[in-house]
Design an enzyme around this catalytic site. Structure first.
Site, PDB file in Angstrom:
ATOM      1  N   ASP A 236      -3.142   0.989   6.997  1.00  0.00           N
ATOM      2  CA  ASP A 236      -2.179   0.859   5.917  1.00  0.00           C
ATOM      3  C   ASP A 236      -2.237  -0.706   5.716  1.00  0.00           C
ATOM      4  O   ASP A 236      -2.213  -1.093   4.623  1.00  0.00           O
ATOM      5  CB  ASP A 236      -1.050   1.482   5.844  1.00  0.00           C
TER       6      ASP A 236
ATOM      7  N   ASP B 230       1.062  -1.344   0.094  1.00  0.00           N
ATOM      8  CA  ASP B 230       0.114   0.082   0.140  1.00  0.00           C
ATOM      9  C   ASP B 230       1.099   1.440   0.124  1.00  0.00           C
ATOM     10  O   ASP B 230       1.643   1.225   0.824  1.00  0.00           O
ATOM     11  CB  ASP B 230      -0.837  -0.143   1.402  1.00  0.00           C
TER      12      ASP B 230
ATOM     13  N   GLU C 151      -1.131  -1.032  -6.371  1.00  0.00           N
ATOM     14  CA  GLU C 151      -2.103  -0.156  -6.788  1.00  0.00           C
ATOM     15  C   GLU C 151      -1.686   0.610  -7.996  1.00  0.00           C
ATOM     16  O   GLU C 151      -0.743   1.214  -7.878  1.00  0.00           O
ATOM     17  CB  GLU C 151      -3.039   0.724  -6.193  1.00  0.00           C
TER      18      GLU C 151
END
Ligand SMILES: [Zn+2]
Length: 369
Positions: free
Chosen positions: A351, A186, A270
């Site tokens: 997170d 993340d 991501e």
């Protein structure tokens, strides 16, 4: 064929440094000369694209008659100046770039030369380059024997250091690695990332200290009278700090990506659009400093070298708002909530919860969930 570049510090003698300065100057001169001619041709034929295309680019040889000192430098460097300008025009015509600009004295000092008939060789801490003969270099890593050197780019930084980037080509057939160990990351503004096992990649302390030092040095510079001796001195200081920080950041990003690429078979991230993100969140500078883009580039090729995978998941995937335990998705989650608490009773660092969700989504994409 795969390409890989190796960058090393160069230590030219005073004589070689003079020739390098001359070469940077000649490359700029030839580039600007050809551009001058091309602008005239462009003005004349801009309404007739076919006629424009038929006008061949002048070669550096043409200028050697009028400017014989051009013969003193590496002719391949001059040929590359022409090719670069040609490329700039191709980009302009295809709409990918603006109209080519003249190179100023302040522009980056660099030139590229190619390997022709074994004119470039590496041996015992030296590299043989056209016209320069043997130049000392600090070769901190070996270039594998099956790599063939194709071209070299020599650069002088604003602080007076020389570097050489050696572009190599090699045969590469990578067998895909069987995927067993997967990790999710993340993105984190402060620490670069938090992984699905709860580890944080923390920037080293000396790096943070250097950033503070740079901010102070920049404040001093802004107070000095532009163009004064003290201003020039301070400007060099700022440039040196910038260089140091960029190196420290790069080192850290190389190490962090190396560790992950060695340890895991697949890394899930991501697909963030950093530009859009920094604009939207007004984090501008810190997102940029974080080096996430550079980090993912390093990670990508370090994994690929070993037949491993970097998996990018949709940036709209609700990684933060979803419970990694039961899958419920919260309607809202404010940035100040550092703990993720779910109705199901699951509690975790915000997170880490996100990183676990990213990993799970990546496993789905891999078809191994
Ligand atoms: Zn839950």
């Amino acid at each position: 064929m795969t390409n890989k570049a190796y960058k090393f510090r160069l230590y030219p003698t005073q004589e070689q440094a003079q020739l390098l300065a001359k070469t940077f100057g000649c490359v700029r001169f030839v580039y600007n000369k050809i551009l001058e001619e091309r602008i005239q041709i462009y003005e004349k034929f801009k309404d007739d694209k076919e006629a424009l295309k038929q006008h061949k680019f002048p070669t550096p040889a043409k200028y050697k008659r009028d400017f014989p000192w051009l013969k003193e430098v590496d002719s391949l460097a001059l040929a590359n100046a022409q090719l670069n300008l040609q490329k700039a025009f191709t980009n302009f015509f295809s709409g990918r770039a603006g109209f080519p600009k003249f190179k100023s004295r302040k522009a980056k000092q660099s030139y590229t030369t190619n390997v022709v008939n074994g004119n470039i060789k590496l041996a015992d801490g030296y590299i043989q380059l056209p016209k320069l003969k043997w130049v000392k270099l600090k070769q901190h890593r070996q270039i594998p024997v099956h790599h063939i050197i194709k071209a070299c780019t020599i650069t002088k930084t604003k602080t007076g250091k020389y570097f050489i980037s050696i572009l190599t080509e090699y045969e590469h057939q990578q067998v895909p690695k069987e995927i067993e160990n997967v990790v999710g990351l993340d993105f984190s503004m402060n620490t670069l990332y938090v992984d699905s096992e709860g580890k944080r990649a923390n920037y080293p302390r000396f790096y943070r200290q250097a950033l503070e030092k740079l901010a102070r040095a920049q404040r001093v510079l802004s107070r000095r009278r532009k163009g004064s001796n003290r201003w020039h001195k301070q400007r060099l200081k700022v440039a040196k700090l910038h260089e140091k920080i960029a190196n420290q950041r790069q080192d850290f990003l190389h190490k962090a990506s190396r560790q992950l690429a060695n340890r895991y078979d697949a890394v899930v991230i991501e697909d963030l659009n950093m530009k859009g993100m920094s604009q939207a969140l007004h984090f501008g500078q810190s997102v940029h400093d974080n080096g996430w883009g550079l980090f993912t580039t390093f990670l990508q090729y370090k994994l690929a070298e070993q037949g491993k995978k970097l998996i990018k998941i949709d940036k709209w995937f609700p990684s933060s708002k979803m419970c990694s335990c039961c899958g419920r998705v919260k309607a809202s989650l404010s940035l100040t909530e550092r703990q993720f608490r779910c109705e199901c009773g699951f509690v975790a660092d915000r997170d880490i919860n996100a990183a676990i969700n990213i990993k799970k989504e990546g496993l789905k994409k891999l078809g191994t969930a």
